[in-house]
Design a protein around this motif. Sequence first.
Motif, PDB file in Angstrom:
ATOM      1  N   CYS A  71       0.835  -1.199   0.000  1.00 54.77           N
ATOM      2  CA  CYS A  71       0.000   0.000   0.000  1.00 54.77           C
ATOM      3  C   CYS A  71       0.870   1.249   0.000  1.00 54.77           C
ATOM      4  O   CYS A  71       1.907   1.295   0.669  1.00 54.77           O
ATOM      5  N   ARG A  73       0.013   4.083   1.227  1.00 52.73           N
ATOM      6  CA  ARG A  73      -0.260   4.850   2.453  1.00 52.73           C
ATOM      7  C   ARG A  73       0.408   4.130   3.630  1.00 52.73           C
ATOM      8  O   ARG A  73       0.709   2.943   3.551  1.00 52.73           O
ATOM      9  N   ALA A 115      -4.114   1.177  -1.284  1.00 48.84           N
ATOM     10  CA  ALA A 115      -4.079   2.481  -1.937  1.00 48.84           C
ATOM     11  C   ALA A 115      -3.001   2.454  -3.016  1.00 48.84           C
ATOM     12  O   ALA A 115      -1.872   2.024  -2.763  1.00 48.84           O
ATOM     13  N   PRO A 148     -10.375   2.937  -1.374  1.00 52.31           N
ATOM     14  CA  PRO A 148      -9.631   4.063  -0.810  1.00 52.31           C
ATOM     15  C   PRO A 148     -10.350   5.374  -1.154  1.00 52.31           C
ATOM     16  O   PRO A 148     -11.417   5.355  -1.788  1.00 52.31           O
ATOM     17  N   HIS A 181     -16.692   2.934   2.160  1.00 52.59           N
ATOM     18  CA  HIS A 181     -15.443   3.662   2.397  1.00 52.59           C
ATOM     19  C   HIS A 181     -15.396   3.996   3.880  1.00 52.59           C
ATOM     20  O   HIS A 181     -16.300   4.649   4.404  1.00 52.59           O
ATOM     21  N   ARG A 194      -4.894   7.608  10.122  1.00 47.97           N
ATOM     22  CA  ARG A 194      -5.059   7.474   8.662  1.00 47.97           C
ATOM     23  C   ARG A 194      -4.120   8.445   7.949  1.00 47.97           C
ATOM     24  O   ARG A 194      -4.556   9.419   7.351  1.00 47.97           O
ATOM     25  N   ALA A 197      -4.831  10.385   4.494  1.00 51.16           N
ATOM     26  CA  ALA A 197      -6.270  10.549   4.268  1.00 51.16           C
ATOM     27  C   ALA A 197      -6.770  11.709   5.121  1.00 51.16           C
ATOM     28  O   ALA A 197      -6.027  12.273   5.926  1.00 51.16           O
TER      29      ALA A 197
END
Length: 301
Positions: A71, A73, A115, A148, A181, A194, A197
């Motif tokens: 990922c 992220r 992501a 995502p 989501h 997060r 995000a």
Amino acid sequence: MKTSRYSQIPPAERLPQWLQRPIGTASQLAAVQAVVKQQQLHTICEEGHCPNRGECHAAGTASFLLGGSICTRSCGFCQVSKGQAPLPLDPGEPQRVAAAVHRLGLRYVVLTSVARDDQPDHGASLFSSTMAAIRQLQPLVAIEVLTPDFWGGHRDPAEGLAAQRQRLQTVLKAQPVCFNHNLETVERLQGEVRRGASWERSLGLLASARALAPEIPTKSGLMLGLGESFEEVLAALQALRAVDCQRLTLGQYLRPSLAHIPVARYWPPAEFEQLAAIARELGFAQVRSGPLVRSSYHAEA
């Protein structure tokens, strides 16, 4: 070797009894694991060590992780591997997911993804192409998506919003039965939990999904035990209802390792039940709330 900012924090106390649960029979797990391995796929059930995977597999449900296993992220709660240079997307992945769904005889499939901020469409086409491949082999399978935020790479907020909506439309045009989501946590803890995000962008994505495809129900979830207060959870539920989110999952955060955010508190089952009652009063049409609930838990019900 580099150490995590959390690695010196002692692990939380022994899991409460209500969180100690078998993961299912060996045959239930082995059947799915064998097909997933043969097709060179990933599932969030395994990558995230979900405590319900045996139960879900036995009920004909599985959650596939698209876009590889790395990922872009670096969220502080997540077990999935992180990296800024994941492998290129595999063009054969949608067909292999479809083959696995067909072989396992699944009735309800959840598609999620790492992501992929490195991709122009942030992985939106992964969802649409995989849904199309599944329906070619299994037309009657119900498919839920857990995506995502499809945000990134734009300095101008207006350009970012337009790109996010375009990516979202790619997914919604494929007609999933539910668009999910996750907010993951309350507003105050978003930055720590997060990374990459934001609260506003996630709520905006859910609002856009309702506007673009009102016939498709939206869903979101929160993990409890990261340091949030009861009042903050209520505020998050109200924020979700303000964007007309219809479905909700609430579950206990379980720390994957010492490299992840420590558990601040284990919420007892009675408080999950209390939150479920409040959520229904707020107008959520479907609520799954309990210590072991995860995003895809009883998704087919």
